[in-house]
Scaffold this motif. Structure first.
Motif, mmCIF file in Angstrom:
data_model
loop_
_atom_site.group_PDB
_atom_site.id
_atom_site.type_symbol
_atom_site.label_atom_id
_atom_site.label_comp_id
_atom_site.label_asym_id
_atom_site.label_seq_id
_atom_site.Cartn_x
_atom_site.Cartn_y
_atom_site.Cartn_z
ATOM 1 N N TYR A 1 0.858 -1.185 0.000
ATOM 2 C CA TYR A 1 0.000 0.000 0.000
ATOM 3 C C TYR A 1 0.894 1.236 0.000
ATOM 4 N N TRP A 2 0.489 2.264 -0.701
ATOM 5 C CA TRP A 2 1.294 3.482 -0.711
ATOM 6 C C TRP A 2 0.409 4.726 -0.825
ATOM 7 N N THR A 3 0.951 5.850 -0.347
ATOM 8 C CA THR A 3 0.285 7.146 -0.490
ATOM 9 C C THR A 3 0.890 7.883 -1.671
ATOM 10 N N ASP A 4 0.076 8.672 -2.341
ATOM 11 C CA ASP A 4 0.537 9.425 -3.503
ATOM 12 C C ASP A 4 0.102 10.874 -3.368
ATOM 13 N N TRP A 5 1.090 11.781 -3.431
ATOM 14 C CA TRP A 5 0.789 13.213 -3.289
ATOM 15 C C TRP A 5 -0.057 13.738 -4.435
ATOM 16 N N ASP A 6 0.330 13.418 -5.673
ATOM 17 C CA ASP A 6 -0.389 13.974 -6.824
ATOM 18 C C ASP A 6 -1.816 13.462 -6.903
ATOM 19 N N LYS A 7 -1.978 12.170 -6.672
ATOM 20 C CA LYS A 7 -3.310 11.581 -6.757
ATOM 21 C C LYS A 7 -4.140 11.844 -5.501
ATOM 22 N N ALA A 8 -3.482 12.262 -4.414
ATOM 23 C CA ALA A 8 -4.162 12.500 -3.132
ATOM 24 C C ALA A 8 -5.019 11.293 -2.759
#
Length: 599
Positions: free
Chosen positions: A378-385
């Motif tokens: 699982y990961w977080t993505d800044w651009d995709k929020a």
């Protein structure tokens, strides 16, 4: 095809594994041959020309040089003699034959079959893979059961996993069963890095605006207290040692890695050399190792013992912005996300068996943090929020866990589940490992490695026994007393045992000139050392200000509500950079190469 002696043979006999030419030339240079014809349905006339098998040995010319009508092959079943030399299956063809293998085997040449080791294929089994002749079987570690819908996968027996992540203004939790989102901690300024101790239900997080590290019970998140309150600049990464009860963090402002106990006491700087932009950090207290990323000019992933020993670079090439890092304790691998290369990668604890799990600018626009559980990353993505997941072995089934643009400013993420923090013996528990202060797990390099290592907090030094920390001696005696004491000690040590001379007779009055000379020499030496120290500090900060201009990984460090400050050099760009990350990344660090900007 034509052989060296200009005779002609059928194209399908070239590199068949049997010499069909007298000079054996049909079996030369076979490593570079690329077969374009399907041997099960087509016949190779040579030169890449294929015809259907039905046209072979039909009495008509279908290949340019009658290769499809070999008189010595038509109507002959080679498989009747010694199975055609095949180790398993021999398949007779209208002209010639070929070998095949049973399920679970593969041809290593044109005749020999060898067992396929399915356990070498990533993802064949979730956890334990047992290779067998012609097949394999899967099993699960303690605490897991095989999924009845797919016996190659393992599912946790107990607990309901959740995703715990910082969102700058708060900290939230998402249930992986129902995808229900709840708030854990509200009204944070710039919550960035976080971790938890499942055994006690305590969470820890850093706030880069407050320049503090906090803790709170996960079920009473607003009942917070500060753990680290001073001498901290920008904490991008944070990890807890759930066995020995220590907190580790990276500080990209001071460029070091520090630790303290859960009360913030007994702080110690573990790593301070050759760090440019340390960010993510992960711990394995079971084996005594810590891992961290550095996205500086020489980006890398390093590891060291949790006592700071045995430091080494394990990933030093094809890495640019390794923002997030997590450990797969079951498979003994590390996973990381690279925001510049848009990839999820994986390797062993020592950097071996490295592979790319997923390369996707669509799902990995600007990943910041990563975690893993069961068969997923699982990961977080800044651009995709948003928060995403994918199969941790193959990268397949990549999908959003939360709708895009729903999770504004997603930062560090962790799977909240007891299996993420397995129990292990605390070798320091008995009398603190005989250590006077810090007792830390030592890296398990081999079976003879010590289990623990004693260390001293800042301001103390270790005695030769390796167990006891003391303060450096502070001398308050005057120079005159030092000279007098040294003279007395020398005299006492050298009075002959049989001498009638008394101590008072041997002592001589101090010479004021000697004392003054010694005082002058000591003063000059102190001034010289002070001058060198001031010069080194000046050069250090000068180099840092220059170095910080070379990176363009976006930062999110906020000092006021409406204005951002770069932690390094306090440099503000002269023109705005467009960004879809949100407030935290509107101004990336400047780069000499404007073509290398992240957006």
């Amino acid at each position: 095809m034509f052989t060296i002696d200009k005779t002609c043979i059928s194209g399908h006999l070239h590199c068949s594994g049997h010499p069909d030419c007298a000079d054996g030339s049909d079996e030369l240079d076979c490593g570079s041959i690329i077969t374009k014809c399907n041997p099960k349905t087509q016949f190779d006339c040579g030169g890449g020309s294929c015809i259907p098998l039905a046209q072979v040995c039909n009495g008509r010319q279908d290949c340019p040089n009658w290769e499809d009508e070999p008189k010595d092959k038509c109507g002959v079943n080679e498989c009747l003699i010694n199975n055609g030399g095949c180790s398993q299956k021999c398949v007779d063809m209208p002209a010639g034959y070929h070998c095949e293998c049973n399920a679970g085997y593969k041809l290593v040449d044109n005749t020999t079959c060898r067992d396929i080791n399915e356990c070498e294929i990533p993802g064949s089994c979730s956890q334990i893979c047992i290779n067998e002749k012609g097949g394999y079987k899967c099993d699960c570690e303690k605490g897991y059961l095989r999924d009845p819908r797919n016996l190659t996968k393992c599912k946790a027996i107990e607990g309901h996993a959740s995703l715990l992540f910082a969102r700058r203004r708060d900290i939230r939790k998402i249930s992986l069963d129902h995808h229900e989102m709840t708030s854990i901690v509200d009204n944070t300024n710039s919550a960035t890095a976080l971790d938890f101790v499942f055994r006690t239900g305590m969470i820890f997080w850093s706030d880069v605006t407050d320049k503090k590290i906090y803790k709170a019970p996960i079920d009473e998140g607003n009942d917070r207290s500060a753990v680290i309150t001073d001498d901290i600049t920008t904490c991008d990464g944070l990890a807890v040692d759930w066995i020995y009860d220590h907190l580790y963090w990276t500080d990209t402002g001071k460029n070091n890695i520090e630790l303290a106990n859960f009360d913030g006491k007994m702080r110690k700087v573990l790593i301070h050399d050759d760090l440019e932009e340390p960010r993510a950090i992960a711990l394995n207290p079971v084996e005594g190792w810590m891992f961290w990323t550095d996205w500086g000019s020489n980006a890398k992933i390093e590891r060291a013992g949790m006592d700071g020993s045995h430091r080494q670079t394990i990933v030093g090439y094809d890495v640019r912005w390794p923002n997030g890092l997590t450990l797969d304790l079951m498979k003994k691998r590390i996973n990381w996300v690279d925001a510049k290369l848009n990839i999820v990668s994986s390797c062993d604890y020592n950097g071996g068996n490295r592979r790319i799990v997923l390369a996707s600018p669509e799902f990995l626009r600007h990943p910041f943090s990563i975690t893993t559980f069961e068969d997923w990353v699982y990961w977080t993505d800044w651009d995709k929020a948003a928060v995403f997941k994918a199969n941790k072995f193959t990268g397949l089934e990549a999908q959003a866990v939360t709708p895009s643009e729903m999770v504004q400013h997603p930062m560090v993420i962790h799977v909240y589940h007891p299996y993420r923090q397995p129990d292990c013996e605390n070798h320091c528990q008995a009398v603190n490992g005989h250590c006077s202060h810090l007792c830390l797990p030592a890296p398990q390099i081999n079976k003879h490695s010590p289990k623990i290592s004693c260390a001293c907090p800042e301001g103390l030094r270790m005695l030769l026994d390796g167990l006891t920390c003391v303060q450096d001696e502070i001398t308050t005696t005057t120079d005159h007393e030092k000279v007098s004491n040294r003279t007395t000690t020398f005299t006492e040590n050298y009075i002959p045992k049989n001498s009638n001379t008394t101590k008072e007779q041997i002592e001589t009055p101090d010479d004021p000139g000697i004392v003054a000379g010694i005082a002058i020499v000591i003063s000059l030496l102190a001034l010289t050392i002070l001058g060198i120290a001031v010069y080194c500090i000046y050069r250090h900060y000068a180099d840092r200000n220059v170095t910080s201009m070379n990176f363009d990984n976006p930062v999110y460090r906020k000092t006021t509500e409406d204005q951002f400050s770069l932690e390094k050099g306090k440099f503000q760009p002269t023109r705005p950079y467009l960004s879809t990350v949100g407030e935290e990344a509107q101004h990336p660090l400047t780069s000499a190469n404007t073509n290398d900007l992240p957006y």
